[in-house]
Write a protein that holds these residues in place. Structure first.
Motif, PDB file in Angstrom:
ATOM      1  N   GLN A 221     -12.368   4.974   7.614  1.00 19.82           N
ATOM      2  CA  GLN A 221     -11.896   4.121   6.515  1.00 19.82           C
ATOM      3  C   GLN A 221     -12.354   4.686   5.171  1.00 19.82           C
ATOM      4  O   GLN A 221     -11.613   4.671   4.192  1.00 19.82           O
ATOM      5  CB  GLN A 221     -12.427   2.699   6.688  1.00 19.82           C
TER       6      GLN A 221
ATOM      7  N   LEU B  38      -6.565   0.215  -4.023  1.00 20.42           N
ATOM      8  CA  LEU B  38      -6.888   1.246  -3.040  1.00 20.42           C
ATOM      9  C   LEU B  38      -6.958   0.575  -1.676  1.00 20.42           C
ATOM     10  O   LEU B  38      -7.558  -0.486  -1.556  1.00 20.42           O
ATOM     11  CB  LEU B  38      -8.252   1.878  -3.314  1.00 20.42           C
ATOM     12  N   ALA B  39      -6.373   1.224  -0.662  1.00 18.18           N
ATOM     13  CA  ALA B  39      -6.376   0.627   0.665  1.00 18.18           C
ATOM     14  C   ALA B  39      -7.225   1.453   1.620  1.00 18.18           C
ATOM     15  O   ALA B  39      -7.141   2.684   1.633  1.00 18.18           O
ATOM     16  CB  ALA B  39      -4.952   0.536   1.194  1.00 18.18           C
ATOM     17  N   SER B  40      -8.059   0.783   2.404  1.00 16.38           N
ATOM     18  CA  SER B  40      -8.733   1.491   3.502  1.00 16.38           C
ATOM     19  C   SER B  40      -8.572   0.694   4.796  1.00 16.38           C
ATOM     20  O   SER B  40      -9.346   0.833   5.719  1.00 16.38           O
ATOM     21  CB  SER B  40     -10.214   1.718   3.157  1.00 16.38           C
TER      22      SER B  40
ATOM     23  N   SER C 282     -12.454  -4.739  -3.319  1.00 18.31           N
ATOM     24  CA  SER C 282     -11.876  -4.852  -1.981  1.00 18.31           C
ATOM     25  C   SER C 282     -10.861  -3.726  -1.777  1.00 18.31           C
ATOM     26  O   SER C 282     -10.167  -3.337  -2.728  1.00 18.31           O
ATOM     27  CB  SER C 282     -11.169  -6.200  -1.827  1.00 18.31           C
ATOM     28  N   PHE C 283     -10.761  -3.245  -0.553  1.00 15.73           N
ATOM     29  CA  PHE C 283      -9.756  -2.227  -0.224  1.00 15.73           C
ATOM     30  C   PHE C 283      -8.769  -2.743   0.813  1.00 15.73           C
ATOM     31  O   PHE C 283      -8.306  -2.011   1.683  1.00 15.73           O
ATOM     32  CB  PHE C 283     -10.443  -0.929   0.232  1.00 15.73           C
TER      33      PHE C 283
ATOM     34  N   LYS D  38      -4.533  -4.481  -2.413  1.00 17.10           N
ATOM     35  CA  LYS D  38      -5.297  -4.114  -3.619  1.00 17.10           C
ATOM     36  C   LYS D  38      -4.943  -2.693  -4.072  1.00 17.10           C
ATOM     37  O   LYS D  38      -4.169  -2.003  -3.424  1.00 17.10           O
ATOM     38  CB  LYS D  38      -6.796  -4.237  -3.333  1.00 17.10           C
TER      39      LYS D  38
ATOM     40  N   GLN E 212      -7.394   7.919  -1.216  1.00 13.81           N
ATOM     41  CA  GLN E 212      -6.627   7.032  -2.102  1.00 13.81           C
ATOM     42  C   GLN E 212      -7.169   7.061  -3.539  1.00 13.81           C
ATOM     43  O   GLN E 212      -6.414   6.981  -4.498  1.00 13.81           O
ATOM     44  CB  GLN E 212      -6.697   5.598  -1.570  1.00 13.81           C
ATOM     45  N   LEU E 213      -8.484   7.181  -3.626  1.00 13.68           N
ATOM     46  CA  LEU E 213      -9.131   7.161  -4.943  1.00 13.68           C
ATOM     47  C   LEU E 213      -8.641   8.315  -5.821  1.00 13.68           C
ATOM     48  O   LEU E 213      -8.539   8.177  -7.036  1.00 13.68           O
ATOM     49  CB  LEU E 213     -10.661   7.230  -4.770  1.00 13.68           C
TER      50      LEU E 213
ATOM     51  N   GLY F 102     -10.232   5.746   1.951  1.00 14.27           N
ATOM     52  CA  GLY F 102     -10.560   5.242   0.616  1.00 14.27           C
ATOM     53  C   GLY F 102     -10.719   6.379  -0.384  1.00 14.27           C
ATOM     54  O   GLY F 102     -10.169   6.332  -1.490  1.00 14.27           O
TER      55      GLY F 102
ATOM     56  N   CYS G 226     -12.253  -7.223  -7.735  1.00 17.10           N
ATOM     57  CA  CYS G 226     -11.292  -6.835  -6.688  1.00 17.10           C
ATOM     58  C   CYS G 226      -9.923  -6.467  -7.248  1.00 17.10           C
ATOM     59  O   CYS G 226      -9.225  -5.650  -6.670  1.00 17.10           O
ATOM     60  CB  CYS G 226     -11.113  -7.983  -5.699  1.00 17.10           C
TER      61      CYS G 226
ATOM     62  N   GLN H 229       0.840  -1.206   0.000  1.00 14.59           N
ATOM     63  CA  GLN H 229       0.000   0.000   0.000  1.00 14.59           C
ATOM     64  C   GLN H 229       0.868   1.245   0.000  1.00 14.59           C
ATOM     65  O   GLN H 229       2.045   1.196   0.324  1.00 14.59           O
ATOM     66  CB  GLN H 229      -0.932   0.003   1.215  1.00 14.59           C
TER      67      GLN H 229
END
Ligand code: PLP
Length: 404
Positions: A273, A196-198, A189-190, A194, A280-281, A277, A160, A10
């Protein structure tokens, strides 16, 4: 000696941290405005009408299976080359997972194998298909939609690996993964490996309003808080005397009133979270560009090399969650790379050979293409912050291993 190089990692920036911290200082830790923001931004990103944020990708799959009413005994087709959750969601609802083999070129669910299964079964025995955009390569959902319609099936796209991925449809138009045009529902999935991470996190996207509302309800215990949709009718509406009124109502629904109408879950995402997200997006396209550049370097480095039996290659619209190569002496390469602190991974041990699915009757030999792929596959480091020197080092280590 180099720093360890994982297969995925990440990337958390100061801006991400600021987004989380400011949410922690706000009035909402969960169920607040950051959820709506993230859902809207994500739907816009993939091109779907609706998005529902949930606690993780597995919960997203479970909610999809529930919304599509998977029942005990229902048969659903998926690929064996995926993370187990793609299949498990069917089992959560008591359905039967039927694995179909993959295409040796794309590594994706082979539509011809799916067609064979459908044609050789009594009509109505299969309920749905769960295709996976494995490694980030967008599966041709237009073709799958046609097939599904022929047999009256639904489609859950497991996207995902592929936010930002796309394929060209028969009219040469770009169809983005999760845009809801061909699949009934799509999931993301985050998890930190993956795009994007949350932390943990997931999303369902769809263009179907009815399914969207169902998902919202199932995400929060099956609870409805909307007068127009209540099932208990007020006693006065049934023409009863005041003395005969149900304890559930007085004159009208009081403010606290709500109904749990079906068995739902708590699959909510928290606001902090969602803030991570969303943050990150904003960098998703930069990350995708970097992933595609890394894929080009691998492709070039390994083109026409006799130790390469197959590779992800350079494919337009590929989102490159993974860069897979197929090699001889995969174990030798894996161990050699580990000695150089390059931690590759294998995606995936075929799902049908997991003891759980073997207990349900699946055996080695059932899906020869997937099994052959598994013998040789290895996923090389692929993440946007992989530095050029690190990439060169990985490529050199692979080449040196085979040129000893
Ligand atoms: C990661 C992943 C999932 C599950 O997502 P979680 O957020 O880890 O629950 C499902 N399917 C595929 C293909 C995945 O890669």
């Amino acid at each position: 000696m180099n720093n360890p190089i994982p297969y995925g990692r990440q990337n958390i920036t100061e801006e991400d941290i600021e987004a989380v911290v400011s949410t922690l200082k706000s009035d909402y830790l969960t169920q607040g405005p950051k959820i709506d923001e993230f859902e809207e931004a994500f739907a816009a990103y993939v091109g779907s009408k609706y998005a529902v944020a949930v606690s993780n990708g597995t919960a997203a799959l479970h909610l999809c299976a529930l919304a599509l009413k998977v029942q005990p005994g229902d048969k659903v087709i998926t690929t064996p080359i995926t993370f187990a959750a793609s299949a498990n969601c069917v089992r959560y609802c008591g359905g039967e997972v039927v694995f179909a083999d993959i295409d040796p070129e794309t590594y994706l669910l082979d539509i011809d194998k799916v067609r064979q299964l459908l044609e050789n079964a009594p009509k109505g025995s299969y309920k749905g298909i769960i295709p996976v955009d494995f490694a980030g390569r967008a599966i041709d959902l237009e073709a799958f939609r046609k097939l599904a319609d022929e047999f009256g099936l639904w489609i859950i796209e497991d996207a995902c690996h592929a936010p930002g991925g796309y394929f060209h449809d028969s009219k040469k138009e770009k169809q983005f993964c999760g845009n809801g045009k061909f699949a009934d529902l799509a999931i993301f999935s985050f998890h930190p490996v993956k795009h994007l991470a949350s932390g943990e996190g997931g999303m369902v996207t769809t263009n179907d309003q009815e399914l969207y509302e169902k998902l919202l309800q199932l995400r929060t215990h099956g609870i409805v808080k909307d007068e127009k949709r209540y099932k208990n009718t007020p006693s006065f509406a049934n023409g009863l005397e005041k003395s005969q009124y149900s304890i559930l109502d007085t004159q009208d629904y009081p403010q606290w009133y709500m109904e749990m109408q079906e068995l739902g879950y708590n699959y909510r995402l928290t606001d902090f979270q969602a803030a991570l997200g969303s943050s990150q997006l904003k960098r998703a396209d930069d990350g995708l560009e970097k992933r595609r550049a890394i894929a080009s370097r691998y492709q070039e480095a390994f083109e026409n090399k006799n130790f390469i039996k197959g590779q992800s290659g350079v494919i337009e619209g590929h989102a490159y969650h993974l860069y897979v190569i197929e090699v001889e002496d995969r174990l030798g390469l894996y161990n050699c790379l580990r000695e150089h602190k390059i931690f590759t991974q294998i995606h995936y041990i075929p799902c049908h050979l997991m003891p759980y699915y073997q207990d349900l009757g699946w055996r080695e030999g059932d899906l020869p293409v997937a099994e052959q792929y598994y013998k040789n596959c290895i996923s090389l480091p692929m993440f946007p912050t992989l530095r050029n020197e690190e990439l060169d080092f990985v490529i050199d280590c692979v080449k040196n291993f085979y040129q000893r």
